[in-house]
Write a protein that holds these residues in place. Structure first.
Motif, PDB file in Angstrom:
ATOM      1  N   GLY A  55       0.708  -1.280  -0.095  1.00 50.19           N
ATOM      2  CA  GLY A  55      -0.020   0.002   0.050  1.00 50.19           C
ATOM      3  C   GLY A  55       0.907   1.226  -0.063  1.00 50.19           C
ATOM      4  O   GLY A  55       0.135   2.415   0.139  1.00 50.19           O
ATOM      5  N   THR A 258      -2.774  12.175   2.338  1.00 50.32           N
ATOM      6  CA  THR A 258      -3.631  11.446   3.209  1.00 50.32           C
ATOM      7  C   THR A 258      -3.284  11.954   4.601  1.00 50.32           C
ATOM      8  O   THR A 258      -2.034  12.075   4.789  1.00 50.32           O
ATOM      9  CB  THR A 258      -3.208   9.984   2.983  1.00 50.32           C
ATOM     10  OG1 THR A 258      -3.616   9.682   1.667  1.00 50.32           O
ATOM     11  CG2 THR A 258      -3.747   9.010   3.930  1.00 50.32           C
ATOM     12  N   SER A 260      -3.241  10.804   8.869  1.00 56.28           N
ATOM     13  CA  SER A 260      -3.317  10.181   9.744  1.00 56.28           C
ATOM     14  C   SER A 260      -3.492  10.765  11.257  1.00 56.28           C
ATOM     15  O   SER A 260      -2.995  11.930  11.200  1.00 56.28           O
ATOM     16  CB  SER A 260      -2.046   8.835   9.736  1.00 56.28           C
ATOM     17  OG  SER A 260      -2.042   8.224  10.886  1.00 56.28           O
ATOM     18  N   THR A 269      -6.416   5.948  10.374  1.00 58.16           N
ATOM     19  CA  THR A 269      -7.009   6.717   9.268  1.00 58.16           C
ATOM     20  C   THR A 269      -8.333   6.529   8.842  1.00 58.16           C
ATOM     21  O   THR A 269      -8.932   5.601   9.382  1.00 58.16           O
ATOM     22  CB  THR A 269      -6.010   7.010   8.102  1.00 58.16           C
ATOM     23  OG1 THR A 269      -6.432   8.033   7.157  1.00 58.16           O
ATOM     24  CG2 THR A 269      -5.998   5.621   7.531  1.00 58.16           C
ATOM     25  N   HIS A 270      -8.999   7.008   7.924  1.00 57.55           N
ATOM     26  CA  HIS A 270     -10.231   6.801   7.285  1.00 57.55           C
ATOM     27  C   HIS A 270     -10.298   7.001   6.031  1.00 57.55           C
ATOM     28  O   HIS A 270      -9.484   8.100   5.340  1.00 57.55           O
ATOM     29  CB  HIS A 270     -11.229   7.498   8.111  1.00 57.55           C
ATOM     30  CG  HIS A 270     -12.735   7.520   7.952  1.00 57.55           C
ATOM     31  ND1 HIS A 270     -13.331   8.146   6.878  1.00 57.55           N
ATOM     32  CD2 HIS A 270     -13.524   6.546   8.266  1.00 57.55           C
ATOM     33  CE1 HIS A 270     -14.558   7.703   6.663  1.00 57.55           C
ATOM     34  NE2 HIS A 270     -14.798   6.676   7.609  1.00 57.55           N
ATOM     35  N   SER A 271     -11.267   6.682   5.337  1.00 56.90           N
ATOM     36  CA  SER A 271     -11.140   6.964   3.595  1.00 56.90           C
ATOM     37  C   SER A 271     -11.350   8.371   3.342  1.00 56.90           C
ATOM     38  O   SER A 271     -10.923   8.970   2.419  1.00 56.90           O
ATOM     39  CB  SER A 271     -12.161   6.048   2.951  1.00 56.90           C
ATOM     40  OG  SER A 271     -13.399   6.330   3.697  1.00 56.90           O
ATOM     41  N   SER A 272     -12.001   9.130   4.312  1.00 63.25           N
ATOM     42  CA  SER A 272     -12.411  10.559   4.117  1.00 63.25           C
ATOM     43  C   SER A 272     -10.991  11.323   4.661  1.00 63.25           C
ATOM     44  O   SER A 272     -11.364  12.838   4.379  1.00 63.25           O
ATOM     45  CB  SER A 272     -13.581  10.941   4.812  1.00 63.25           C
ATOM     46  OG  SER A 272     -13.493  10.881   6.296  1.00 63.25           O
ATOM     47  N   HIS A 274      -8.422  13.094   4.183  1.00 65.89           N
ATOM     48  CA  HIS A 274      -7.501  13.538   2.971  1.00 65.89           C
ATOM     49  C   HIS A 274      -7.786  15.220   2.708  1.00 65.89           C
ATOM     50  O   HIS A 274      -8.692  15.467   2.936  1.00 65.89           O
ATOM     51  CB  HIS A 274      -7.928  12.908   1.589  1.00 65.89           C
ATOM     52  CG  HIS A 274      -6.640  13.033   0.640  1.00 65.89           C
ATOM     53  ND1 HIS A 274      -6.581  14.186  -0.034  1.00 65.89           N
ATOM     54  CD2 HIS A 274      -5.675  12.196   0.028  1.00 65.89           C
ATOM     55  CE1 HIS A 274      -5.636  13.995  -0.948  1.00 65.89           C
ATOM     56  NE2 HIS A 274      -5.119  12.926  -0.959  1.00 65.89           N
ATOM     57  N   ASN A 277     -10.250  16.364   0.833  1.00 69.11           N
ATOM     58  CA  ASN A 277     -11.544  15.797   1.115  1.00 69.11           C
ATOM     59  C   ASN A 277     -12.333  16.578   2.191  1.00 69.11           C
ATOM     60  O   ASN A 277     -13.384  17.287   2.289  1.00 69.11           O
ATOM     61  CB  ASN A 277     -11.979  14.444   1.526  1.00 69.11           C
ATOM     62  CG  ASN A 277     -11.469  13.431   0.082  1.00 69.11           C
ATOM     63  OD1 ASN A 277     -11.680  13.968  -1.096  1.00 69.11           O
ATOM     64  ND2 ASN A 277     -11.103  12.464   0.462  1.00 69.11           N
ATOM     65  N   GLU A 288     -15.192  10.444  13.454  1.00 69.12           N
ATOM     66  CA  GLU A 288     -14.268   9.251  13.163  1.00 69.12           C
ATOM     67  C   GLU A 288     -13.105   9.336  14.014  1.00 69.12           C
ATOM     68  O   GLU A 288     -12.845   8.524  14.880  1.00 69.12           O
ATOM     69  CB  GLU A 288     -14.002   9.144  11.574  1.00 69.12           C
ATOM     70  CG  GLU A 288     -15.021   8.783  10.633  1.00 69.12           C
ATOM     71  CD  GLU A 288     -15.741  10.060  10.170  1.00 69.12           C
ATOM     72  OE1 GLU A 288     -16.585   9.954   9.280  1.00 69.12           O
ATOM     73  OE2 GLU A 288     -15.588  11.009  10.616  1.00 69.12           O
ATOM     74  N   LEU A 304     -12.074   1.056  13.804  1.00 64.94           N
ATOM     75  CA  LEU A 304     -11.129   2.352  13.430  1.00 64.94           C
ATOM     76  C   LEU A 304      -9.715   2.171  14.046  1.00 64.94           C
ATOM     77  O   LEU A 304      -8.846   2.964  13.660  1.00 64.94           O
ATOM     78  CB  LEU A 304     -11.985   3.559  13.838  1.00 64.94           C
ATOM     79  CG  LEU A 304     -13.268   3.910  12.786  1.00 64.94           C
ATOM     80  CD1 LEU A 304     -13.799   5.083  13.435  1.00 64.94           C
ATOM     81  CD2 LEU A 304     -12.745   4.183  11.315  1.00 64.94           C
ATOM     82  N   GLN A 307      -5.473  -1.077  13.493  1.00 62.81           N
ATOM     83  CA  GLN A 307      -4.093  -0.785  13.372  1.00 62.81           C
ATOM     84  C   GLN A 307      -3.131  -0.778  14.495  1.00 62.81           C
ATOM     85  O   GLN A 307      -2.066  -0.998  14.669  1.00 62.81           O
ATOM     86  CB  GLN A 307      -3.612   0.633  12.640  1.00 62.81           C
ATOM     87  CG  GLN A 307      -4.350   0.573  11.068  1.00 62.81           C
ATOM     88  CD  GLN A 307      -3.486  -0.150  10.275  1.00 62.81           C
ATOM     89  OE1 GLN A 307      -2.693  -1.247  10.791  1.00 62.81           O
ATOM     90  NE2 GLN A 307      -3.804  -0.273   8.811  1.00 62.81           N
TER      91      GLN A 307
END
Length: 338
Positions: A55, A258, A260, A269-272, A274, A277, A288, A304, A307
């Protein structure tokens, strides 16, 4: 004459008294994810394709992403105390690094700007530019005491005499910048005295740090002794820490934008999350992140906070002022009421 001491910022308050923070204390910035070394204890020791498969992306931070980062940093209600240029890559490889330092210092008024680097790309011109830009602190990770050491520890050939000369030039022309040199115990072996002698007149502070398990993809056999249960590279703790402090005061921004809620690699982190965004302030105050903090306080390793299960950060950076174990219930109530 350099001081032999653990290299970290000692200007810290008891963290539990300040949570929840209205702004992060620290934002770690990854200006580039490329590196010029393949250090045996770092992710870049793996083949490039294997790194990509995990990744990781290879890129330099674009001007667009940096401008977003700079502007969003200034939107917090209180100033960020520290910007630290570090990450998966070697910060000095980004050609605009002095400009970034200058912009954070002049436009955002950042109190302390730091760079963590292997120092291989230092030149007199780059040193002059960084000092002129207002750099406050630079920590150089020395990965050996000869060209042969660098080849063995980092899989790369360097001109070691030139390397030392560049560090010496940096120190002689540092102005108000604090210069620190450190080496990992796995790179110095029994030559600790030689390291101290070599860099005694080339830095303000120097240290030998323990090698710790940071990357789950990297095999540390032969790097860390099997019977050596290393908790912290700073020798801060003798016992395991339960509540990680990092998500409560730190943000990290990768080269692609991105975000964190703790560390740059395998962080929360989360998909949003960034810069394109949501703003940093919106992420900091998001539901979140709030759920992440509650999960950390409950020691949950699912959803969430999945990790967190194999992360070494809570032990590695376990400074006395940041310990939260005795305040988990109290902090949960404060966050729920905030």
């Amino acid at each position: 004459m350099a001081q032999i001491a653990r290299i970290f910022n000692e200007n810290r308050i008891p963290l539990w008294t300040a949570i929840p923070l209205e702004s992060p204390f620290v934002i770690e910035v990854e200006p580039t994810s490329f590196c010029n070394l393949k250090c045996k204890y770092f992710l870049h020791t793996l083949p490039n394709q294997e790194i990509l498969d995990n990744g990781h992306k290879f890129l330099h931070m674009s001007d667009e992403v940096f401008e977003l980062l700079l502007e969003q940093t200034m939107q917090f209600p209180s100033k960020i105390k520290q910007i630290g240029f570090a990450g998966m890559g070697e910060p000095l490889l980004h050609k605009r690094l002095p400009y970034m330092v200058e912009q954070f210092k002049q436009r955002a008024g950042i109190e302390r700007i730091t760079i963590t680097t292997n120092g291989v790309s230092l030149t007199h011109q780059l040193t002059d530019a960084l000092i002129s830009a207002g750099l406050d602190h630079i920590k150089i990770s020395v990965n050996g005491l000869s060209s042969e050491d660098f080849k063995r520890n980092c899989g790369s050939h360097i001109d070691f005499d030139q390397y030392v000369e560049q560090i010496s030039y940096l120190y002689k022309n540092k102005g108000n910048t604090v210069v620190a040199c450190k080496i990992m115990d796995s790179c110095v072996g029994d030559a600790e005295d030689a390291f101290f002698d070599m860099f005694d007149d080339k830095c303000d502070t120097m240290s030998i740090e323990k090698t710790v398990r940071v990357f789950r993809e990297v095999a540390y056999d032969g790097i860390i002794e099997k019977d050596k249960d290393v908790l912290s590279r700073y020798d801060m703790r003798e016992n395991r820490v339960h509540i990680c402090a990092s998500p409560f005061f730190r943000f990290a921004v990768k080269a692609d934008g991105t975000v964190s809620a703790c560390r740059l690699y395998n962080g929360l982190t989360h998909s949003s999350f960034h810069l394109q965004n949501r703003t940093l302030s919106e992420i900091w105050n998001s539901s979140e992140r709030r759920r992440m903090l509650l999960g950390v306080l409950k020691e949950e390793h699912t959803g969430l906070t999945a990790q967190c299960e194999n992360c070494t950060l809570k032990d590695d950076f376990a400074f006395e002022s940041d310990l939260l174990d005795d305040y988990a219930d109290q902090l949960r109530q404060k966050i729920l009421q905030n």
